[in-house]
Design a protein around this motif. Structure first.
Motif, PDB file in Angstrom:
ATOM      1  N   PHE A 285       0.814  -1.219   0.000  1.00  0.00           N
ATOM      2  CA  PHE A 285       0.000   0.000   0.000  1.00  0.00           C
ATOM      3  C   PHE A 285       0.847   1.268   0.000  1.00  0.00           C
ATOM      4  N   GLY A 286       2.107   1.134  -0.331  1.00  0.00           N
ATOM      5  CA  GLY A 286       2.956   2.317  -0.377  1.00  0.00           C
ATOM      6  C   GLY A 286       4.050   2.284   0.661  1.00  0.00           C
ATOM      7  N   GLU A 287       4.761   3.391   0.777  1.00  0.00           N
ATOM      8  CA  GLU A 287       5.889   3.489   1.695  1.00  0.00           C
ATOM      9  C   GLU A 287       5.438   3.199   3.120  1.00  0.00           C
ATOM     10  N   PRO A 288       6.068   2.252   3.830  1.00  0.00           N
ATOM     11  CA  PRO A 288       5.621   1.873   5.179  1.00  0.00           C
ATOM     12  C   PRO A 288       5.557   3.046   6.146  1.00  0.00           C
ATOM     13  N   ALA A 289       6.562   3.949   6.132  1.00  0.00           N
ATOM     14  CA  ALA A 289       6.552   5.071   7.076  1.00  0.00           C
ATOM     15  C   ALA A 289       5.356   5.985   6.830  1.00  0.00           C
ATOM     16  N   LEU A 290       4.981   6.170   5.562  1.00  0.00           N
ATOM     17  CA  LEU A 290       3.825   7.005   5.247  1.00  0.00           C
ATOM     18  C   LEU A 290       2.538   6.338   5.715  1.00  0.00           C
ATOM     19  N   VAL A 291       2.423   5.037   5.502  1.00  0.00           N
ATOM     20  CA  VAL A 291       1.233   4.306   5.954  1.00  0.00           C
ATOM     21  C   VAL A 291       1.145   4.352   7.478  1.00  0.00           C
ATOM     22  N   ARG A 292       2.276   4.187   8.168  1.00  0.00           N
ATOM     23  CA  ARG A 292       2.271   4.262   9.636  1.00  0.00           C
ATOM     24  C   ARG A 292       1.815   5.647  10.112  1.00  0.00           C
TER      25      ARG A 292
END
Length: 734
Positions: A285-292
């Motif tokens: 679903f995209g960059e992990p840090a952005l999703v977090r």
């Protein structure tokens, strides 16, 4: 010059964050953990973890000095001692380091004399020693610290000794309320983390000191002091991370840096929360840090609406972003609790003045929307628009078809093709066009004045939003240049040979304005709001809200629930939050009916816009009225009340708890939360409230104006707030 030998080096980091008779310093805890990370990291200090001891909130002098004594007896190369906390001076002027039980005047034996710490360092066999003091009056440690520099070197007979203090002997240090680190240690950490331009590698203490001093001095903060004996100024504890820039970063790259700063700010205090661990999220679903960071802001939005932990947990449990098996109940509860703590105490990513991101602490919804817009733009690079719209609905609870379409069509890099205005002028074949353009963009055309005026009225600090600063620079200069060129063209006769130069310069400026408009169209609503020019009243309001938010973070408190069992207005963290007390079964049933039907309205009663008080009534409109109303009084002789009303107007909604009270046969009071309702404030009502609050604040602070309003807060407002009590708000556990 090289880094100390890890085997013969010992570091002791001491911090006092909790006090009985001084204000607590929660940032000190972060000071210690961040410095420990730097000393232990292979990238920075490269020390074994066991050689870097942390002593947080020592109970007494023995616990503190025992740690120093052990390190001093083991160190053969370098000994480092750091202290952060309150400092105080004894009647003879010597420095004492305050611990939990210390008193501001008296009982010096409850504190630690710096002389004791100094004696331990003198007794060490370490070749070099470094002392760093982050406390009030820490400069007193330099007065007679083993004598003058020459005597200091003679007494120690070692390679070097070095002392750095956060302030002068007569000056208080500063710990900005809500900031993750104290001012002095924050700049120290930033210098080590980012590196110092032009300094040696490893980073010597003198270069580190001068860089930190310059940064603090430029912000009007207390100026640090240093004293070196022998070759102490050349001691190096960390590698210098500075890398000379190869080229000027583009606005597009600066925008990406801004979003990275936002993500890091949201996740900084949540890196050890299991639910956000490395393998807990799906990677498609995209960059992990952005999703977090989106998950964190979604939780913050729910908390701001008064949702219970159970409801938020259910929302997270059903979220498709988690890999299977997802986090368990305890892990999700811990995540929610950590987000709530961060929101209450520092607005999650920022404090209103010092963060530099330009985000609004009272509007988690706007930050959430900003990240959604950014996520959708990035997602649209790899998947079709229809899938982006589907995921916006499923992952982030965005359902309005118009919003879905707008988000999914945003460009990934709206500043990617943005041209450099000055390079365009340099590239003009007729050098006169470039000269005229430069003239009207700067002093002669009013560009410099327009830029200074625009910068002086920025809402909050935008120091980390460099792309907006650059874009705003171009915007206001081009508008000023356009006006200046229009006047020059009006004065030029049709046959004037210079008229063609003016027309060409006008075309270049208009072309740049077109590029600015295109760039703004592809960016977020927050970015647009930070760019737009602001009125005098908005500038004043921003400054007042900055000061009020600092005050809230400094004096945030909850009270015992309603000693008189009354309806109250107040704040929870950075948000307006009210409570309606229900006195009997009839009112309880009425509140339940209102919560089931949904919807209350606010009505305002004030004799005039310049009234000394205002009443806000909460009532249920429409058919089937419950006859349940609550009236709240705002006293405009009280700066807290005036600021809260302004915050309410800017927030444009307020959460209201409905609470009942039960007193058992032992006279124990038990408070029950019936439910929480969000009351939206109409735009016209909000504008009226803002106008009334602004008038009240101007009456309280006659003559307050100018750039200092948003940079440093309004000094007179700070004094008024400190002399006023916060309303006693009780926010029931969810």
């Amino acid at each position: 010059m090289s880094l100390p030998d890890p085997g013969g080096t010992r570091v002791v980091l001491i911090g006092a964050s909790e006090y009985k008779r001084f204000p607590d310093l929660p940032a000190v805890r972060n000071n210690l953990s961040r410095l420990a990370e730097l000393f232990r990291s292979p990238r920075f200090g490269d020390l074994p973890a066991e050689h870097c001891a942390t002593v947080l909130d020592p109970a007494d002098a023995k616990e503190m000095l025992d740690a120093v004594h052990q390190a001093a007896s083991e160190a053969t190369d370098t000994l480092v001692v750091y202290f952060a906390g309150h400092g105080m001076r004894s009647p003879d002027g010597s420095l004492h380091l305050a611990l939990r039980n210390s008193e501001q005047s008296g009982k010096l034996y409850e504190s630690v004399s710096f002389a004791y710490l100094r004696a331990e360092l003198l007794d060490s066999m370490a070749s070099r020693s470094v002392v760093i003091l982050d406390c009030c009056y820490s400069g007193a440690a330099l007065e007679g610290y083993m004598g003058a520099p020459e005597e200091f070197a003679d007494q120690t007979a070692i390679e070097g000794t070095y002392v750095m203090t956060a302030s002068a002997a007569t000056q208080a240090a500063k710990a900005p309320v809500g900031a993750p680190l104290t001012s002095f240690t924050g700049e120290l950490v930033r210098a080590v983390n980012d590196g110092v331009p032009g300094a040696s590698n490893p980073l010597d203490m003198n270069s580190l000191y001068r860089h930190v001093r310059h940064r603090l001095e430029s912000r009007g903060m207390p100026v640090p002091q240093q004293l070196a004996g022998g070759q102490g100024h050349a001691i190096a504890l960390f590698r210098n991370q500075w890398v000379p820039p190869t080229e000027k970063p583009t606005l597009a790259a600066q925008r990406e840096d801004w979003f990275r700063e936002i993500r890091e700010g949201l996740l900084r205090h949540l890196k050890d929360v299991p639910a956000l661990g490395k393998d807990r999220l799906r990677n498609d679903f995209g960059e992990p840090a952005l999703v977090r960071s989106l998950l964190v802001m979604r939780i913050a939005v729910q908390l701001a609406r008064g949702e219970s932990t159970a409801n938020i947990r259910d929302m997270l449990t059903s979220s498709p972003v988690f890999a299977m098996p997802g986090p368990d109940v305890d892990e999700l509860t811990e995540l929610i609790d950590e987000v709530q703590f961060g929101f209450e105490h520092d607005g999650l990513t920022n404090t209103p003045v010092d963060d530099g991101l330009g985000l609004l602490p009272w509007s988690p919804e706007s930050t959430y929307m900003l990240l959604i817009e950014y996520w959708a733009a990035q997602r649209g690079r790899t998947v079709p628009r229809t899938r982006v719209e589907q995921e916006l609905s499923e992952l982030w609870d965005t359902s309005d078809s118009r919003v879905l379409a707008a988000h999914s069509s945003l460009p990934s890099f709206p500043l990617e093709a943005y041209p450099d205005l000055w390079e365009r002028l340099k590239a003009e074949p007729d050098f006169r066009v470039g000269n005229v353009g430069a003239m009207v963009l700067t002093q002669r055309g009013g560009g410099d004045q327009a830029w200074e005026r625009w910068m002086s009225t920025r809402p909050w600090s935008t120091l980390k939003a460099n792309h907006l600063v650059g874009l705003g620079d171009d915007l206001v200069r081009c508008r000023a240049a356009q006006r200046a060129l229009s006047c020059l063209l009006d004065q030029a006769s049709p046959g004037d040979g210079f008229r063609g130069v003016l027309e060409r310069a006008t075309k270049v400026i208009q072309g740049q304005l077109d590029h600015i408009a295109l760039a703004v169209e592809g960016m977020s609503a927050i970015e647009y709001d930070l760019l737009r020019e602001r009125s005098g009243d908005e500038h004043f309001q921003d400054g007042c809200l900055t000061t009020f938010q600092k005050h809230l973070l400094q004096r945030y408190q909850t009270s015992s629930p309603f000693p008189e069992h009354e309806t109250t207005h107040g704040t929870w963290g950075p948000l307006p939050w009210w409570s309606i007390a229900l006195h009997d079964e009839h009112e309880r049933r009425a509140a339940e009916a209102i919560l089931a039907r949904g919807g209350m309205q606010l009505s305002i009663t004030a004799k005039k816009h310049d009234a000394d008080e205002l009443f806000i009534t909460c009532w249920e409109p429409g058919p089937g009225p419950s006859e349940l109303t609550a009236c709240l009084r705002f006293d405009f002789h009280n700066a807290v009340h005036a600021c809260e009303l302004l915050l309410l107007a800017r927030r444009q909604s307020v959460a209201v708890d409905f609470l009942t009270e039960h007193i058992d046969k032992w006279d124990d009071r038990d408070i029950h939360l019936i439910g929480t309702m969000n009351i939206a404030i109409d735009g016209d009502v909000g504008a009226t409230l803002a106008d009334i609050a602004t008038r009240a604040l101007r009456r309280l602070m006659p003559g307050a104006s100018g750039p200092a309003i948003y940079h440093d807060g309004v000094p007179s407002l700070e004094r008024l707030l400190k002399s006023s009590r916060l309303p006693p708000i009780y926010r029931h556990p969810r």
